[in-house]
Scaffold this motif. Sequence first.
Motif, short mmCIF file in Angstrom:
data_model
loop_
_atom_site.label_atom_id
_atom_site.label_comp_id
_atom_site.label_asym_id
_atom_site.label_seq_id
_atom_site.Cartn_x
_atom_site.Cartn_y
_atom_site.Cartn_z
N GLN A 11 2.84 35.21 -37.20
CA GLN A 11 2.31 35.41 -38.54
C GLN A 11 3.40 35.33 -39.60
OE1 GLN A 11 -0.04 39.07 -38.31
NE2 GLN A 11 -0.93 38.31 -36.40
N PHE A 12 4.61 35.76 -39.25
CA PHE A 12 5.73 35.61 -40.17
C PHE A 12 6.16 34.15 -40.28
CE2 PHE A 12 6.15 40.19 -39.82
CZ PHE A 12 6.63 40.55 -41.07
N HIS A 13 6.05 33.38 -39.20
CA HIS A 13 6.42 31.97 -39.23
C HIS A 13 5.51 31.15 -40.13
CE1 HIS A 13 7.94 32.31 -34.77
NE2 HIS A 13 8.73 32.92 -35.63
N SER A 14 4.22 31.48 -40.12
CA SER A 14 3.20 30.58 -40.64
C SER A 14 3.03 30.66 -42.16
CB SER A 14 1.85 30.90 -39.98
OG SER A 14 0.86 30.04 -40.47
N ARG A 15 2.97 29.50 -42.78
CA ARG A 15 2.68 29.43 -44.22
C ARG A 15 1.27 29.92 -44.52
NH1 ARG A 15 4.51 24.10 -42.90
NH2 ARG A 15 6.63 23.64 -43.61
N LEU A 16 0.42 29.91 -43.52
CA LEU A 16 -0.97 30.32 -43.71
C LEU A 16 -1.13 31.82 -43.80
CD1 LEU A 16 -2.56 27.91 -41.06
CD2 LEU A 16 -2.40 27.56 -43.53
N THR A 17 -0.20 32.57 -43.21
CA THR A 17 -0.34 34.02 -43.13
C THR A 17 0.79 34.78 -43.80
OG1 THR A 17 0.68 33.87 -40.93
CG2 THR A 17 -1.71 34.01 -41.02
N ASN A 18 1.86 34.10 -44.13
CA ASN A 18 3.00 34.75 -44.77
C ASN A 18 3.15 34.22 -46.19
OD1 ASN A 18 5.40 35.92 -45.54
ND2 ASN A 18 6.57 35.23 -43.75
N LYS A 19 2.66 35.01 -47.14
CA LYS A 19 2.74 34.65 -48.56
C LYS A 19 3.70 35.58 -49.31
CE LYS A 19 -0.72 31.66 -48.07
NZ LYS A 19 -0.52 30.19 -48.19
N ARG A 20 4.56 36.24 -48.58
CA ARG A 20 5.46 37.23 -49.17
C ARG A 20 6.49 36.54 -50.08
NH1 ARG A 20 5.29 42.07 -45.85
NH2 ARG A 20 7.24 42.74 -46.83
N ASN A 21 6.96 37.30 -51.07
CA ASN A 21 8.00 36.81 -51.97
C ASN A 21 9.36 37.44 -51.69
OD1 ASN A 21 6.27 35.12 -53.53
ND2 ASN A 21 5.46 36.96 -54.54
N ASP A 22 9.39 38.37 -50.73
CA ASP A 22 10.67 39.02 -50.40
C ASP A 22 11.40 38.21 -49.33
OD1 ASP A 22 9.28 39.55 -48.08
OD2 ASP A 22 9.32 41.73 -48.28
N LYS A 23 12.47 38.80 -48.79
CA LYS A 23 13.31 38.09 -47.82
C LYS A 23 12.54 37.73 -46.54
CE LYS A 23 15.10 42.60 -46.32
NZ LYS A 23 16.32 43.46 -46.22
N TYR A 24 11.50 38.48 -46.20
CA TYR A 24 10.72 38.19 -44.99
C TYR A 24 9.70 37.07 -45.22
CZ TYR A 24 12.82 42.30 -42.89
OH TYR A 24 13.73 43.19 -42.38
N GLY A 25 9.54 36.67 -46.48
CA GLY A 25 8.70 35.53 -46.79
C GLY A 25 9.52 34.29 -47.06
N VAL A 26 10.60 34.45 -47.79
CA VAL A 26 11.48 33.33 -48.11
C VAL A 26 12.15 32.80 -46.86
CG1 VAL A 26 13.54 32.64 -49.41
CG2 VAL A 26 11.85 34.17 -50.46
N ILE A 27 12.46 33.71 -45.92
CA ILE A 27 13.10 33.32 -44.65
C ILE A 27 12.12 33.67 -43.53
CG2 ILE A 27 15.14 33.58 -43.19
CD1 ILE A 27 16.57 34.79 -45.64
N PRO A 28 11.25 32.74 -43.14
CA PRO A 28 10.17 33.07 -42.20
C PRO A 28 10.64 33.44 -40.80
CG PRO A 28 10.22 30.71 -42.65
CD PRO A 28 11.16 31.35 -43.62
N TRP A 29 11.88 33.14 -40.45
CA TRP A 29 12.41 33.53 -39.14
C TRP A 29 13.17 34.85 -39.19
CZ3 TRP A 29 13.92 29.09 -41.79
CH2 TRP A 29 15.16 29.15 -42.42
N LYS A 30 13.23 35.50 -40.36
CA LYS A 30 14.04 36.72 -40.49
C LYS A 30 13.51 37.85 -39.61
CE LYS A 30 16.06 39.99 -43.74
NZ LYS A 30 17.38 39.88 -43.07
N PHE A 31 12.21 38.08 -39.64
CA PHE A 31 11.64 39.16 -38.83
C PHE A 31 11.91 38.91 -37.35
CE2 PHE A 31 8.01 40.81 -36.34
CZ PHE A 31 8.20 42.17 -36.55
#
Length: 340
Positions: free
Chosen positions: A176-196
């Motif tokens: 869910q963090f990887h996917s553009r469909l489910t991760n619309k965050r504007n913080d570091k966990y959205g800008v960097i989808p592999w961070k989590f």
Amino acid sequence: MEVIIIDTLFSGFSINDLFLKNRIVMSPMCQYSAREGMPNEWHKVHYASRAIGGAGLITIEMTAVSPEGRSTDKDLGLWSDKHIPKFEEIISLCKKNGAKVSVQISHAGRKAQNINIPISPSAIKFEGEMYNQPRELEIDDIKKIIDSYTQTAKRAVLAGADCIEIHGAHGYLIHQFHSRLTNKRNDKYGVIPWKFGTEVIQSVKNVIPKSMPLIMRISAIEYAVGGYDIEYVLKICEHYRNAGISIFSISSGGEGPFPTDYPGHHVPFSRVIKGNLRVPTIVAGVINSPDLADSIIRNNDADLIAIGRGMLRNPYWALDAAEILNQHIEVPDQYKRAFN
């Protein structure tokens, strides 16, 4: 004259201190038979019979890192020390019968069906009546979940696991963090989808033996409009490899309806990830034929083959495959007369 050695389905496989007697992996297949996450007699028989049947690596099904991280209330869990003895019984029995054991640890995120308000990177509901509207994770929530992965991995090691597999596929939390469909965050966990996922890997690496391989199951593509492709996930896998992943287990999908499966449909993805990142891969995907499994190894398209439905139908798939491929495999004394 240089001698070229071609690996086969029944070649041994080594990585770090882990040695597998063959390339056959029992795929992590949920049994939906647990209560409060606890394994029972069904799980013991289910896993031990595949070890007796000749699999090199047994992967214990998706095991939740917290009660709210289960996909259903019948999923396995390893969120407390009270679960350790039951996992230890299963792992010990499998190892006594010649197999090594991995535990797949996971959090379902928005796909958790057993709680009223699941969590997700963004408050986007998964389609279907059985799924509820999730709330968006706060930073403190994320830190707690990373710790739950860490503690679960630590318990798996105490239970005797030979390696750990982190579930990053099939629309569950890391995916869910990887996917553009489910991760619309504007913080570091959205800008960097592999961070989590990277923080989960790094935290788990800190509590498992240095020589223990860490596996990541990944969805190579998404079957949904606007979903990511193999080039996108290749970049994510590169970060995960650098963070400490030893082996990628290649699957696909999770954020949309699956297309019709065909035998070996994940092999092209495995070839890309293995070839570009120079990292071992496990590949699954309707690989029920021993000839197909053997050819994938011989062609160097994957290092290990995960057998799912074929092994559900036949606990002794590996023994039968050896017969079909005219390969030697150690047969339990009690069964030898069937193979003479």
